[in-house]
Motif scaffolding. Structure first.
Motif, PDB file in Angstrom:
ATOM      1  N   PRO A   1       2.233   5.137   0.849  1.00 33.90           N
ATOM      2  CA  PRO A   1       2.002   4.084  -0.152  1.00 33.90           C
ATOM      3  C   PRO A   1       3.133   3.067  -0.270  1.00 33.90           C
ATOM      4  O   PRO A   1       2.903   1.936  -0.715  1.00 33.90           O
ATOM      5  CB  PRO A   1       1.829   4.868  -1.457  1.00 33.90           C
ATOM      6  CG  PRO A   1       1.364   6.224  -1.027  1.00 33.90           C
ATOM      7  CD  PRO A   1       2.064   6.486   0.274  1.00 33.90           C
ATOM      8  N   ASP A   2       4.366   3.423   0.109  1.00 34.39           N
ATOM      9  CA  ASP A   2       5.488   2.498  -0.034  1.00 34.39           C
ATOM     10  C   ASP A   2       5.726   1.650   1.214  1.00 34.39           C
ATOM     11  O   ASP A   2       6.707   0.904   1.289  1.00 34.39           O
ATOM     12  CB  ASP A   2       6.773   3.254  -0.387  1.00 34.39           C
ATOM     13  CG  ASP A   2       7.162   4.280   0.678  1.00 34.39           C
ATOM     14  OD1 ASP A   2       6.304   4.592   1.534  1.00 34.39           O
ATOM     15  OD2 ASP A   2       8.300   4.764   0.626  1.00 34.39           O
TER      16      ASP A   2
ATOM     17  N   ARG B   1      -3.669   5.791   3.582  1.00 34.44           N
ATOM     18  CA  ARG B   1      -2.640   6.059   2.574  1.00 34.44           C
ATOM     19  C   ARG B   1      -1.739   4.849   2.324  1.00 34.44           C
ATOM     20  O   ARG B   1      -0.878   4.900   1.451  1.00 34.44           O
ATOM     21  CB  ARG B   1      -1.777   7.252   2.994  1.00 34.44           C
ATOM     22  CG  ARG B   1      -2.510   8.573   2.918  1.00 34.44           C
ATOM     23  CD  ARG B   1      -1.573   9.755   2.875  1.00 34.44           C
ATOM     24  NE  ARG B   1      -2.309  10.977   2.653  1.00 34.44           N
ATOM     25  CZ  ARG B   1      -2.698  11.431   1.461  1.00 34.44           C
ATOM     26  NH1 ARG B   1      -2.408  10.741   0.379  1.00 34.44           N
ATOM     27  NH2 ARG B   1      -3.362  12.558   1.359  1.00 34.44           N
ATOM     28  N   ALA B   2      -1.915   3.772   3.071  1.00 33.65           N
ATOM     29  CA  ALA B   2      -1.114   2.563   2.883  1.00 33.65           C
ATOM     30  C   ALA B   2      -1.929   1.534   2.119  1.00 33.65           C
ATOM     31  O   ALA B   2      -3.162   1.501   2.216  1.00 33.65           O
ATOM     32  CB  ALA B   2      -0.670   1.997   4.223  1.00 33.65           C
TER      33      ALA B   2
ATOM     34  N   VAL C   1      -0.808  -3.749   3.976  1.00 30.75           N
ATOM     35  CA  VAL C   1      -0.310  -3.127   5.195  1.00 30.75           C
ATOM     36  C   VAL C   1      -1.461  -2.910   6.175  1.00 30.75           C
ATOM     37  O   VAL C   1      -1.325  -3.159   7.378  1.00 30.75           O
ATOM     38  CB  VAL C   1       0.401  -1.796   4.872  1.00 30.75           C
ATOM     39  CG1 VAL C   1       0.902  -1.136   6.149  1.00 30.75           C
ATOM     40  CG2 VAL C   1       1.552  -2.039   3.917  1.00 30.75           C
ATOM     41  N   GLN C   2      -2.601  -2.469   5.661  1.00 28.64           N
ATOM     42  CA  GLN C   2      -3.772  -2.311   6.512  1.00 28.64           C
ATOM     43  C   GLN C   2      -4.156  -3.645   7.145  1.00 28.64           C
ATOM     44  O   GLN C   2      -4.492  -3.716   8.329  1.00 28.64           O
ATOM     45  CB  GLN C   2      -4.934  -1.761   5.698  1.00 28.64           C
ATOM     46  CG  GLN C   2      -4.707  -0.368   5.151  1.00 28.64           C
ATOM     47  CD  GLN C   2      -5.827   0.079   4.241  1.00 28.64           C
ATOM     48  OE1 GLN C   2      -6.793  -0.643   4.026  1.00 28.64           O
ATOM     49  NE2 GLN C   2      -5.705   1.276   3.694  1.00 28.64           N
TER      50      GLN C   2
ATOM     51  N   TYR D   1      -6.115   4.468  -0.118  1.00 26.96           N
ATOM     52  CA  TYR D   1      -6.650   3.106  -0.219  1.00 26.96           C
ATOM     53  C   TYR D   1      -7.728   2.961   0.860  1.00 26.96           C
ATOM     54  O   TYR D   1      -7.404   2.696   2.012  1.00 26.96           O
ATOM     55  CB  TYR D   1      -5.554   2.061  -0.009  1.00 26.96           C
ATOM     56  CG  TYR D   1      -4.377   2.193  -0.944  1.00 26.96           C
ATOM     57  CD1 TYR D   1      -4.277   1.412  -2.099  1.00 26.96           C
ATOM     58  CD2 TYR D   1      -3.353   3.101  -0.675  1.00 26.96           C
ATOM     59  CE1 TYR D   1      -3.196   1.534  -2.949  1.00 26.96           C
ATOM     60  CE2 TYR D   1      -2.271   3.231  -1.529  1.00 26.96           C
ATOM     61  CZ  TYR D   1      -2.200   2.443  -2.659  1.00 26.96           C
ATOM     62  OH  TYR D   1      -1.115   2.568  -3.505  1.00 26.96           O
ATOM     63  N   PRO D   2      -8.990   3.157   0.506  1.00 30.43           N
ATOM     64  CA  PRO D   2     -10.061   3.091   1.528  1.00 30.43           C
ATOM     65  C   PRO D   2     -10.064   1.753   2.245  1.00 30.43           C
ATOM     66  O   PRO D   2      -9.815   0.699   1.657  1.00 30.43           O
ATOM     67  CB  PRO D   2     -11.340   3.290   0.701  1.00 30.43           C
ATOM     68  CG  PRO D   2     -10.894   3.985  -0.545  1.00 30.43           C
ATOM     69  CD  PRO D   2      -9.513   3.473  -0.827  1.00 30.43           C
ATOM     70  N   LEU D   3     -10.352   1.792   3.534  1.00 30.76           N
ATOM     71  CA  LEU D   3     -10.408   0.566   4.328  1.00 30.76           C
ATOM     72  C   LEU D   3     -11.602  -0.275   3.896  1.00 30.76           C
ATOM     73  O   LEU D   3     -12.716   0.241   3.796  1.00 30.76           O
ATOM     74  CB  LEU D   3     -10.539   0.902   5.808  1.00 30.76           C
ATOM     75  CG  LEU D   3      -9.313   1.497   6.501  1.00 30.76           C
ATOM     76  CD1 LEU D   3      -9.693   2.016   7.870  1.00 30.76           C
ATOM     77  CD2 LEU D   3      -8.227   0.464   6.614  1.00 30.76           C
TER      78      LEU D   3
END
Length: 333
Positions: free
Chosen positions: A80-81, A119-120, A124-125, A165-167
Protein backbone atom coordinates in the motif's frame (compact mmCIF):
# COMPACT_ATOMS: atom_id res chain seq x y z
CA UNK A 1 23.10 -10.77 -27.13
CA UNK A 2 22.74 -13.84 -24.93
CA UNK A 3 24.14 -17.10 -26.21
CA UNK A 4 21.87 -20.10 -26.39
CA UNK A 5 22.95 -22.90 -24.01
CA UNK A 6 21.13 -25.45 -26.15
CA UNK A 7 23.15 -24.67 -29.25
CA UNK A 8 22.28 -22.84 -32.45
CA UNK A 9 19.37 -25.08 -33.37
CA UNK A 10 17.34 -24.59 -30.18
CA UNK A 11 15.45 -21.56 -31.40
CA UNK A 12 14.65 -23.33 -34.67
CA UNK A 13 13.07 -26.40 -33.09
CA UNK A 14 9.49 -27.32 -33.88
CA UNK A 15 8.50 -26.74 -30.26
CA UNK A 16 11.12 -24.24 -29.04
CA UNK A 17 9.75 -23.74 -25.54
CA UNK A 18 9.45 -27.44 -24.77
CA UNK A 19 12.84 -27.52 -23.04
CA UNK A 20 11.96 -24.36 -21.12
CA UNK A 21 8.71 -25.85 -19.81
CA UNK A 22 10.47 -29.10 -18.97
CA UNK A 23 13.04 -27.17 -16.93
CA UNK A 24 10.29 -25.28 -15.09
CA UNK A 25 8.46 -28.52 -14.30
CA UNK A 26 11.54 -29.72 -12.44
CA UNK A 27 10.51 -27.16 -9.84
CA UNK A 28 6.74 -26.85 -10.31
CA UNK A 29 4.44 -29.85 -9.84
CA UNK A 30 1.20 -29.76 -11.83
CA UNK A 31 -0.11 -26.35 -12.97
CA UNK A 32 0.15 -27.49 -16.59
CA UNK A 33 -2.49 -25.02 -17.77
CA UNK A 34 -0.75 -22.11 -16.04
CA UNK A 35 2.64 -23.03 -17.51
CA UNK A 36 1.21 -23.37 -21.01
CA UNK A 37 -0.55 -20.01 -20.73
CA UNK A 38 2.69 -18.44 -19.55
CA UNK A 39 4.41 -19.84 -22.64
CA UNK A 40 1.60 -18.50 -24.86
CA UNK A 41 2.01 -15.06 -23.29
CA UNK A 42 5.76 -15.17 -23.92
CA UNK A 43 5.34 -16.08 -27.59
CA UNK A 44 2.44 -13.67 -28.20
CA UNK A 45 4.11 -10.79 -26.35
CA UNK A 46 1.10 -10.37 -24.06
CA UNK A 47 0.81 -9.81 -20.34
CA UNK A 48 -0.59 -12.36 -17.90
CA UNK A 49 -2.66 -11.98 -14.72
CA UNK A 50 -2.63 -14.98 -12.37
CA UNK A 51 -5.25 -15.29 -9.62
CA UNK A 52 -5.25 -17.86 -6.85
CA UNK A 53 -5.22 -18.31 -3.10
CA UNK A 54 -1.87 -18.16 -1.28
CA UNK A 55 0.48 -21.12 -1.41
CA UNK A 56 -0.23 -22.38 -4.94
CA UNK A 57 3.26 -21.57 -6.31
CA UNK A 58 2.10 -18.68 -8.51
CA UNK A 59 5.17 -16.60 -7.71
CA UNK A 60 7.48 -19.61 -7.89
CA UNK A 61 6.16 -20.52 -11.33
CA UNK A 62 6.90 -17.06 -12.72
CA UNK A 63 10.33 -16.96 -11.09
CA UNK A 64 11.20 -20.41 -12.45
CA UNK A 65 10.13 -19.40 -15.94
CA UNK A 66 12.24 -16.26 -15.71
CA UNK A 67 15.24 -18.32 -14.62
CA UNK A 68 14.77 -20.69 -17.58
CA UNK A 69 14.87 -17.70 -19.93
CA UNK A 70 18.18 -15.95 -19.55
CA UNK A 71 16.89 -12.38 -19.62
CA UNK A 72 16.59 -9.50 -17.20
CA UNK A 73 14.15 -10.36 -14.40
CA UNK A 74 12.72 -8.10 -11.73
CA UNK A 75 10.22 -8.76 -8.98
CA UNK A 76 8.15 -6.01 -7.37
CA UNK A 77 6.26 -6.78 -4.17
CA UNK A 78 3.26 -4.46 -4.32
CA UNK A 79 2.38 -2.83 -1.00
CA UNK A 80 0.00 0.00 0.00
CA UNK A 81 2.88 2.46 0.54
CA UNK A 82 4.32 2.01 -2.96
CA UNK A 83 4.52 5.10 -5.20
CA UNK A 84 4.86 5.25 -9.02
CA UNK A 85 8.51 6.32 -8.80
CA UNK A 86 9.29 3.02 -7.08
CA UNK A 87 8.30 1.31 -10.34
CA UNK A 88 9.31 3.52 -13.24
CA UNK A 89 12.14 5.54 -11.64
CA UNK A 90 12.71 9.22 -10.90
CA UNK A 91 15.16 12.12 -11.21
CA UNK A 92 17.59 12.49 -8.32
CA UNK A 93 19.60 15.64 -7.55
CA UNK A 94 23.30 15.01 -6.95
CA UNK A 95 24.70 17.71 -4.70
CA UNK A 96 28.36 17.26 -5.69
CA UNK A 97 27.76 17.72 -9.40
CA UNK A 98 24.77 20.03 -9.09
CA UNK A 99 22.88 17.98 -11.69
CA UNK A 100 19.75 15.88 -11.84
CA UNK A 101 20.26 12.27 -12.90
CA UNK A 102 17.64 9.79 -13.93
CA UNK A 103 17.46 6.58 -11.96
CA UNK A 104 15.46 3.94 -13.84
CA UNK A 105 13.07 1.73 -11.90
CA UNK A 106 12.64 -2.04 -11.84
CA UNK A 107 10.15 -2.04 -14.75
CA UNK A 108 13.16 -1.93 -17.08
CA UNK A 109 13.47 -5.69 -17.42
CA UNK A 110 12.51 -8.40 -19.91
CA UNK A 111 10.25 -10.23 -17.48
CA UNK A 112 8.60 -8.35 -14.63
CA UNK A 113 6.78 -10.07 -11.79
CA UNK A 114 4.20 -7.80 -10.14
CA UNK A 115 3.47 -9.77 -6.99
CA UNK A 116 0.05 -9.14 -5.40
CA UNK A 117 -0.73 -6.28 -7.75
CA UNK A 118 -4.02 -5.55 -6.00
CA UNK A 119 -2.24 -4.47 -2.81
CA UNK A 120 -0.96 -1.20 -4.34
CA UNK A 121 -3.13 1.93 -4.79
CA UNK A 122 -4.64 2.88 -8.13
CA UNK A 123 -1.95 5.41 -9.09
CA UNK A 124 0.74 2.71 -8.83
CA UNK A 125 -1.36 0.25 -10.81
CA UNK A 126 -1.89 2.92 -13.48
CA UNK A 127 1.85 3.57 -13.75
CA UNK A 128 2.50 -0.14 -14.38
CA UNK A 129 -0.39 -0.59 -16.80
CA UNK A 130 0.76 2.46 -18.80
CA UNK A 131 4.20 1.02 -19.42
CA UNK A 132 2.57 -2.31 -20.27
CA UNK A 133 0.65 -0.61 -23.06
CA UNK A 134 3.23 1.90 -24.31
CA UNK A 135 6.46 -0.05 -23.63
CA UNK A 136 8.04 3.23 -22.57
CA UNK A 137 8.35 5.52 -19.56
CA UNK A 138 8.59 9.30 -19.48
CA UNK A 139 10.62 10.74 -16.61
CA UNK A 140 10.92 14.52 -16.65
CA UNK A 141 11.36 15.46 -20.29
CA UNK A 142 13.01 12.21 -21.33
CA UNK A 143 11.36 9.07 -22.69
CA UNK A 144 12.94 5.69 -22.06
CA UNK A 145 12.02 2.47 -23.87
CA UNK A 146 11.86 -0.74 -21.87
CA UNK A 147 14.00 -3.64 -23.14
CA UNK A 148 12.53 -6.12 -25.61
CA UNK A 149 10.93 -8.51 -25.11
CA UNK A 150 8.95 -6.94 -22.26
CA UNK A 151 6.39 -9.07 -20.44
CA UNK A 152 4.52 -8.49 -17.20
CA UNK A 153 3.14 -11.34 -15.15
CA UNK A 154 1.07 -10.19 -12.20
CA UNK A 155 -0.41 -12.19 -9.34
CA UNK A 156 -3.36 -11.34 -7.14
CA UNK A 157 -5.01 -12.89 -4.12
CA UNK A 158 -8.82 -13.15 -4.40
CA UNK A 159 -9.71 -14.07 -0.81
CA UNK A 160 -8.76 -10.89 1.04
CA UNK A 161 -10.48 -7.53 0.61
CA UNK A 162 -8.93 -5.60 3.52
CA UNK A 163 -5.92 -3.59 2.36
CA UNK A 164 -6.45 -4.38 -1.33
CA UNK A 165 -7.25 -2.17 -4.30
CA UNK A 166 -9.11 -4.14 -7.02
CA UNK A 167 -7.95 -3.44 -10.56
CA UNK A 168 -10.43 -1.26 -12.48
CA UNK A 169 -12.14 -3.01 -15.38
CA UNK A 170 -10.64 -0.61 -17.94
CA UNK A 171 -7.13 -1.33 -16.66
CA UNK A 172 -7.39 -5.09 -16.22
CA UNK A 173 -8.28 -5.19 -19.94
CA UNK A 174 -4.58 -4.56 -20.64
CA UNK A 175 -3.80 -8.12 -19.60
CA UNK A 176 -4.00 -10.54 -22.48
CA UNK A 177 -5.15 -13.42 -20.25
CA UNK A 178 -6.28 -14.04 -16.70
CA UNK A 179 -5.55 -17.53 -15.40
CA UNK A 180 -7.27 -18.83 -12.26
CA UNK A 181 -5.12 -21.32 -10.36
CA UNK A 182 -6.84 -24.01 -8.29
CA UNK A 183 -5.72 -26.45 -5.64
CA UNK A 184 -3.55 -29.38 -6.72
CA UNK A 185 -4.84 -32.95 -6.85
CA UNK A 186 -3.90 -35.44 -4.13
CA UNK A 187 -1.06 -37.05 -6.10
CA UNK A 188 0.32 -33.65 -7.12
CA UNK A 189 0.28 -32.36 -3.55
CA UNK A 190 2.02 -35.53 -2.40
CA UNK A 191 4.80 -34.85 -4.96
CA UNK A 192 4.99 -31.21 -3.82
CA UNK A 193 5.60 -32.27 -0.21
CA UNK A 194 8.21 -34.83 -1.31
CA UNK A 195 10.12 -32.18 -3.24
CA UNK A 196 9.95 -29.79 -0.26
CA UNK A 197 11.87 -32.35 1.81
CA UNK A 198 14.86 -32.11 -0.55
CA UNK A 199 17.10 -29.14 -1.33
CA UNK A 200 15.64 -27.26 -4.33
CA UNK A 201 17.40 -27.66 -7.66
CA UNK A 202 18.50 -24.49 -9.42
CA UNK A 203 16.66 -23.75 -12.65
CA UNK A 204 19.05 -23.62 -15.59
CA UNK A 205 18.69 -21.00 -18.37
CA UNK A 206 17.60 -22.72 -21.57
CA UNK A 207 16.95 -19.77 -23.89
CA UNK A 208 18.06 -16.17 -24.16
CA UNK A 209 16.03 -13.01 -24.70
CA UNK A 210 17.22 -12.84 -28.33
CA UNK A 211 15.98 -16.41 -28.90
CA UNK A 212 12.58 -15.43 -27.54
CA UNK A 213 12.39 -12.46 -29.91
CA UNK A 214 13.09 -14.79 -32.83
CA UNK A 215 10.34 -17.13 -31.66
CA UNK A 216 7.90 -14.24 -31.52
CA UNK A 217 8.81 -13.32 -35.09
CA UNK A 218 8.33 -16.92 -36.28
CA UNK A 219 4.97 -17.14 -34.50
CA UNK A 220 3.75 -14.17 -36.54
CA UNK A 221 4.16 -16.31 -39.65
CA UNK A 222 1.57 -18.86 -38.44
CA UNK A 223 -1.36 -18.85 -40.87
CA UNK A 224 -4.71 -17.51 -39.59
CA UNK A 225 -7.68 -18.29 -41.82
CA UNK A 226 -10.24 -15.45 -42.23
CA UNK A 227 -12.87 -17.82 -40.81
CA UNK A 228 -10.81 -18.00 -37.60
CA UNK A 229 -10.82 -14.21 -37.30
CA UNK A 230 -14.57 -14.18 -37.89
CA UNK A 231 -15.03 -16.82 -35.18
CA UNK A 232 -13.09 -14.70 -32.69
CA UNK A 233 -15.16 -11.62 -33.52
CA UNK A 234 -18.42 -13.57 -33.19
CA UNK A 235 -17.38 -14.89 -29.77
CA UNK A 236 -16.52 -11.43 -28.49
CA UNK A 237 -19.59 -9.66 -29.93
CA UNK A 238 -21.81 -12.31 -28.34
CA UNK A 239 -20.56 -11.20 -24.91
CA UNK A 240 -21.92 -7.74 -25.75
CA UNK A 241 -25.19 -8.82 -27.39
CA UNK A 242 -25.94 -12.39 -26.27
CA UNK A 243 -29.46 -12.18 -27.69
CA UNK A 244 -28.05 -12.37 -31.22
CA UNK A 245 -26.87 -15.93 -30.48
CA UNK A 246 -30.11 -17.00 -28.79
CA UNK A 247 -28.83 -16.20 -25.29
CA UNK A 248 -31.24 -13.39 -24.45
CA UNK A 249 -31.55 -14.62 -20.86
CA UNK A 250 -27.91 -13.60 -20.27
CA UNK A 251 -28.38 -9.93 -21.17
CA UNK A 252 -29.55 -9.02 -17.66
CA UNK A 253 -26.33 -10.46 -16.25
CA UNK A 254 -23.90 -8.48 -18.44
CA UNK A 255 -23.30 -4.76 -17.97
CA UNK A 256 -20.44 -4.52 -20.47
CA UNK A 257 -19.07 -7.16 -22.81
CA UNK A 258 -15.51 -7.69 -23.96
CA UNK A 259 -13.72 -5.01 -25.98
CA UNK A 260 -12.13 -5.40 -29.45
CA UNK A 261 -8.87 -5.94 -27.61
CA UNK A 262 -10.31 -9.34 -26.65
CA UNK A 263 -10.75 -10.27 -30.34
CA UNK A 264 -7.11 -9.41 -30.98
CA UNK A 265 -5.96 -11.36 -27.91
CA UNK A 266 -7.96 -14.42 -28.98
CA UNK A 267 -6.40 -14.55 -32.45
CA UNK A 268 -2.87 -13.64 -31.37
CA UNK A 269 -3.03 -16.09 -28.45
CA UNK A 270 -4.37 -18.88 -30.67
CA UNK A 271 -1.54 -18.24 -33.12
CA UNK A 272 1.00 -18.55 -30.30
CA UNK A 273 -0.68 -21.73 -29.04
CA UNK A 274 -0.54 -23.26 -32.51
CA UNK A 275 3.16 -22.37 -32.76
CA UNK A 276 3.79 -23.84 -29.32
CA UNK A 277 2.21 -27.11 -30.44
CA UNK A 278 4.26 -27.30 -33.61
CA UNK A 279 1.64 -26.21 -36.16
CA UNK A 280 1.95 -23.48 -38.80
CA UNK A 281 -1.82 -22.83 -38.88
CA UNK A 282 -4.51 -22.00 -36.33
CA UNK A 283 -7.50 -24.24 -35.61
CA UNK A 284 -10.85 -23.16 -34.11
CA UNK A 285 -10.03 -25.36 -31.11
CA UNK A 286 -7.09 -23.07 -30.30
CA UNK A 287 -9.49 -20.14 -29.87
CA UNK A 288 -12.05 -22.05 -27.82
CA UNK A 289 -9.30 -23.39 -25.55
CA UNK A 290 -8.09 -19.87 -24.73
CA UNK A 291 -11.51 -18.18 -24.68
CA UNK A 292 -12.06 -18.57 -20.93
CA UNK A 293 -8.69 -17.04 -20.00
CA UNK A 294 -9.03 -14.21 -22.54
CA UNK A 295 -12.63 -13.24 -21.78
CA UNK A 296 -13.25 -13.88 -18.08
CA UNK A 297 -11.71 -10.61 -16.86
CA UNK A 298 -13.20 -8.50 -19.66
CA UNK A 299 -16.88 -9.13 -18.92
CA UNK A 300 -18.40 -6.68 -16.42
CA UNK A 301 -21.23 -8.40 -14.55
CA UNK A 302 -24.39 -6.74 -13.31
CA UNK A 303 -25.58 -6.74 -9.70
CA UNK A 304 -28.23 -9.25 -10.74
CA UNK A 305 -25.51 -11.68 -11.79
CA UNK A 306 -23.82 -11.33 -8.43
CA UNK A 307 -27.16 -11.87 -6.66
CA UNK A 308 -27.83 -15.02 -8.71
CA UNK A 309 -24.22 -16.21 -8.22
CA UNK A 310 -23.49 -16.14 -11.97
CA UNK A 311 -19.80 -15.65 -12.72
CA UNK A 312 -17.99 -14.71 -15.92
CA UNK A 313 -16.78 -18.27 -16.48
CA UNK A 314 -20.35 -19.54 -16.68
CA UNK A 315 -21.23 -16.84 -19.22
CA UNK A 316 -18.20 -17.61 -21.39
CA UNK A 317 -19.09 -21.31 -21.31
CA UNK A 318 -22.61 -20.51 -22.54
CA UNK A 319 -21.19 -18.29 -25.29
CA UNK A 320 -18.84 -21.04 -26.46
CA UNK A 321 -21.74 -23.44 -26.64
CA UNK A 322 -23.92 -21.05 -28.63
CA UNK A 323 -21.41 -19.73 -31.19
CA UNK A 324 -20.72 -22.26 -33.89
CA UNK A 325 -17.07 -22.93 -34.70
CA UNK A 326 -16.11 -22.71 -38.39
CA UNK A 327 -15.02 -25.69 -40.46
CA UNK A 328 -11.66 -24.50 -41.69
CA UNK A 329 -10.26 -26.47 -44.62
CA UNK A 330 -6.57 -25.69 -45.05
CA UNK A 331 -6.07 -27.14 -48.50
CA UNK A 332 -3.19 -24.81 -49.31
CA UNK A 333 -1.33 -25.63 -46.11
Amino acid sequence: MTSNPLGPSAADAVNPLEQVLFEVKRTIVGQDVLLERMAVALIAGGHLLVEGVPGLAKTLAVKSLAAAIDGQFQRIQFTPDLVPADLVGTRIYHQHSGEFRTELGPVFANLLLADEINRAPAKVQSALLEVMQEHQVTIGRETFRVPQPFLVMATENPIESEGTYPLPEAQVDRFMMKVVVGYPRHAEEHAIVDRALRPPEATQPMLGAADLVRMQERAREVYVDPAIVDYAVRLVTTTRSPGQAGLGELERYITYGASPRASIALVVGARALAFLRGRDYVLPHDLSELALDVLRHRIVLSYEALADEIDADAIVARVLGAVRAPEVVLQSR
